[in-house]
Design an enzyme around this catalytic site. Structure first.
Site, PDB file in Angstrom:
ATOM      1  N   ASP A 191     -70.353   2.155 -13.024  1.00  0.00           N
ATOM      2  CA  ASP A 191     -70.750   1.289 -11.925  1.00  0.00           C
ATOM      3  C   ASP A 191     -71.910   0.386 -12.359  1.00  0.00           C
ATOM      4  O   ASP A 191     -72.866   0.869 -12.981  1.00  0.00           O
ATOM      5  CB  ASP A 191     -71.191   2.183 -10.753  1.00  0.00           C
ATOM      6  CG  ASP A 191     -71.365   1.427  -9.463  1.00  0.00           C
ATOM      7  OD1 ASP A 191     -70.398   0.811  -8.997  1.00  0.00           O
ATOM      8  OD2 ASP A 191     -72.495   1.442  -8.923  1.00  0.00           O
ATOM      9  N   GLU A 243     -68.230  -1.974 -15.204  1.00  0.00           N
ATOM     10  CA  GLU A 243     -68.211  -2.970 -14.137  1.00  0.00           C
ATOM     11  C   GLU A 243     -69.438  -3.850 -14.367  1.00  0.00           C
ATOM     12  O   GLU A 243     -70.569  -3.412 -14.159  1.00  0.00           O
ATOM     13  CB  GLU A 243     -68.300  -2.308 -12.760  1.00  0.00           C
ATOM     14  CG  GLU A 243     -68.160  -3.331 -11.655  1.00  0.00           C
ATOM     15  CD  GLU A 243     -69.044  -3.096 -10.433  1.00  0.00           C
ATOM     16  OE1 GLU A 243     -68.827  -3.778  -9.420  1.00  0.00           O
ATOM     17  OE2 GLU A 243     -69.968  -2.259 -10.479  1.00  0.00           O
TER      18      GLU A 243
HETATM   19  C1  GLC Z   1     -70.466  -1.445  -7.458  1.00  0.00           C
HETATM   20  C2  GLC Z   1     -69.362  -0.790  -6.669  1.00  0.00           C
HETATM   21  C3  GLC Z   1     -69.600  -1.047  -5.224  1.00  0.00           C
HETATM   22  C4  GLC Z   1     -70.929  -0.404  -4.850  1.00  0.00           C
HETATM   23  C5  GLC Z   1     -72.054  -0.932  -5.723  1.00  0.00           C
HETATM   24  C6  GLC Z   1     -73.275  -0.078  -5.603  1.00  0.00           C
HETATM   25  O1  GLC Z   1     -70.457  -2.811  -7.356  1.00  0.00           O
HETATM   26  O2  GLC Z   1     -68.109  -1.249  -7.115  1.00  0.00           O
HETATM   27  O3  GLC Z   1     -68.581  -0.556  -4.408  1.00  0.00           O
HETATM   28  O4  GLC Z   1     -71.218  -0.678  -3.504  1.00  0.00           O
HETATM   29  O5  GLC Z   1     -71.699  -0.908  -7.085  1.00  0.00           O
HETATM   30  O6  GLC Z   1     -73.051   1.183  -6.165  1.00  0.00           O
END
Ligand code: GLC
Length: 507
Positions: A191, A243
């Site tokens: 994440d 991500e």
């Molecule tokens: C990332 C996740 C999202 C979450 C954020 C904070 O972007 O994909 O769903 O709210 O991180 O953890």
């Protein structure tokens, strides 16, 4: 040497709360997922990425973790997870967990101790006597006051950011990583993998919009290098997929250096509007610098049908654009985009419900919305609930087959019946069958991509070995190449590919 399993894999993203509910509480769970592993096998995916299902008070539906080495009882606990993993592997499916290293929950024991005044614990977070001017990504200030100090939260106040400059934090996450690898997972989705470090002096950011001090600091690469070494120390192929939302594809490429992450989602294509030139450029950039980890949707963005069906954009971020949507056009284009993406070299991450062509639920009543983005950023952004509405499995029944409960955690609109997954299975024209066929046929696609010239700006085409792929972005049909038709996203009359369509050929 054989390729690692993930290189050309299709990984299905399971937003567990909304996938299938086995115990009738209106929230999806691991047993519901386990019961549907045959479904995923039949669709033809290679693996599953499971959104966070650790113990969590749920302020951001699991992205606020209170225990990184357990599973929330809401989803069945660790024993249900072990059963699920064993069965997934028995079905030949890989499993990826979702690790959240930037922040935890206010309920995490470290943060509770920090709030109780433990100085050592406070240093594992970012406490200051004087907040800076940063804004949280969900809207509103990024700082919350507790006594004479404030703490930093890049997201909701219930998600305090860790201080990655404290070695105890780094050690802890290495332990967490090993915990899940030792338990048998095949990879980890990381994440916001670019956010762990903040500017060392927490400088004010005078601008609006993207704040470069809050993420993408050079030190973060060392963390990812250490994690890569840990993953490489195991005897089986493990992947780490980041991500990473950084301003340019060149920034992204730095995270994919040979000793860093094997994979990172290529969001450049996800935010690309439906335009031939833009798609072609984005794909070229992605192949040359970002390694080919494609995705057109996830639990944070409007579903592809509603993005590609947008007639005029009236606002909202690129990931969640607002405006009038032509759903039929959106379905047609989303099918074409899926077929285009599934023909590219590399792996594809497929968000649950995309295989059924589900549109975004744009008209959820405000009172039902739960996403902190909606509550913190006001009417400018609907937030992310509309892509998280529980799946319609059947066209009838209390919650379209999702749960015994007639009231799932987010309400499903009546029109969900038209997209019922089980009604699409076996129907040759359905979006589901298109995906199933594409997932089977793509296994024969090998070799690099070679662009072909076309006689129109709104048409792109490429070859991979004996396969030719052609996408018509505009409304006007285009003549078919001299090859045998294999699969198309809309039925093709002889000798032409209709508008808003991708077609595959062989020979
Ligand atoms: C990332 C996740 C999202 C979450 C954020 C904070 O972007 O994909 O769903 O709210 O991180 O953890």
């Amino acid at each position: 040497m054989t390729e690692p399993w993930w290189r050309q894999a299709v990984v299905y993203q399971v937003y567990l709360r909304s996938f299938a509910d086995s115990d009738g509480d209106g929230v999806g769970d691991l047993e519901g997922l386990r019961e549907r592993l045959d479904y995923l096998r039949r669709l033809g995916v290679d693996g599953i990425w499971l959104n966070p299902c650790y113990p969590s008070p749920g302020a951001d539906h699991g992205y606020d973790v209170s225990d990184y080495m357990d599973i929330d009882p809401l989803y069945g606990g660790l024993s249900a997870w072990d059963r699920f993993l064993g069965d997934a592997h028995a079905h030949g499916l890989k499993v990826l967990m979702d690790l959240v290293p930037n922040h935890c929950s206010v309920e995490h024991p470290w943060f509770r101790a920090a709030l109780a005044g433990d100085r050592e614990m406070r240093d594992r977070f970012i406490f200051r006597r004087q907040p800076n001017n940063w804004q949280s990504i969900f809207g509103g200030p990024a700082w919350t006051q507790v006594d004479d100090e404030w703490y930093l939260h890049s997201f909701a106040p219930e998600q305090p950011d860790f201080n990655w400059r404290n070695p105890a934090v780094a050690e802890y996450f290495e332990q967490v990583l090993r915990f899940w690898f030792d338990r048998g997972v095949d990879g980890i989705r990381i994440d916001v993998a670019h956010m762990m470090y903040k500017h060392a002096e927490l400088l004010d950011w005078p601008g609006t919009g993207h704040n470069p001090h809050m993420s993408n600091q050079p030190e973060v690469h060392d963390v990812l290098r250490r994690w890569r070494r840990i993953a490489d120390g195991y005897a089986r192929d493990l992947t780490l997929v980041g991500e990473i939302w950084v301003p340019t594809v060149d920034d992204l490429a730095l995270f994919l250096r040979p000793d860093e992450l094997p994979q990172a989602f290529y969001f450049d294509l996800l935010v690309c509007p439906w335009d031939a030139g833009r798609f072609r450029d984005s794909i070229t950039r992605g192949l040359s610098t970002a390694g080919g980890t494609w995705t057109l949707a996830n639990h944070d963005v409007h579903r592809s049908v509603s993005r590609y069906g947008l007639l005029t954009r009236t606002g909202g971020p690129a990931t969640r654009p607002r405006g009038e949507v032509d759903v039929a056009l959106g379905v047609r284009r989303a099918r074409a985009a899926a077929l285009l993406t599934l023909a590219l070299p590399g792996s594809v991450y497929l968000y649950q419900g995309e295989e059924a062509g589900l549109p975004e639920v744009l008209d959820l009543p405000d009172s039902a919305r739960q996403d902190p983005t909606f509550h913190r950023s006001g009417p400018a952004d609907y937030g992310r609930d509309g892509c998280r509405v529980p799946l319609p499995w059947t066209s009838t029944g209390p919650s379209f087959g999702f749960s015994r409960s007639p009231s799932p955690w987010l309400p499903q609109p009546a029109w969900f019946a038209d997209y019922a997954i089980e009604d699409q299975i076996g129907h040759p024209d359905s979006t589901w069958e298109l995906h199933r066929q594409a997932l089977t046929l793509r296994r024969d696609f090998t070799g690099p991509l070679e662009w072909l010239s076309t006689s129109r700006d709104d048409v792109i085409a490429f070859r991979r070995g004996p396969h030719t792929v052609l996408t018509v972005f505009g409304p006007t049909p285009y003549p078919t190449p001299q090859a045998t038709p294999l699969l198309a996203s809309t039925p093709c009359p002889p000798n032409e590919v209709p508008g808003n369509t991708t077609a595959w050929f062989v020979g």
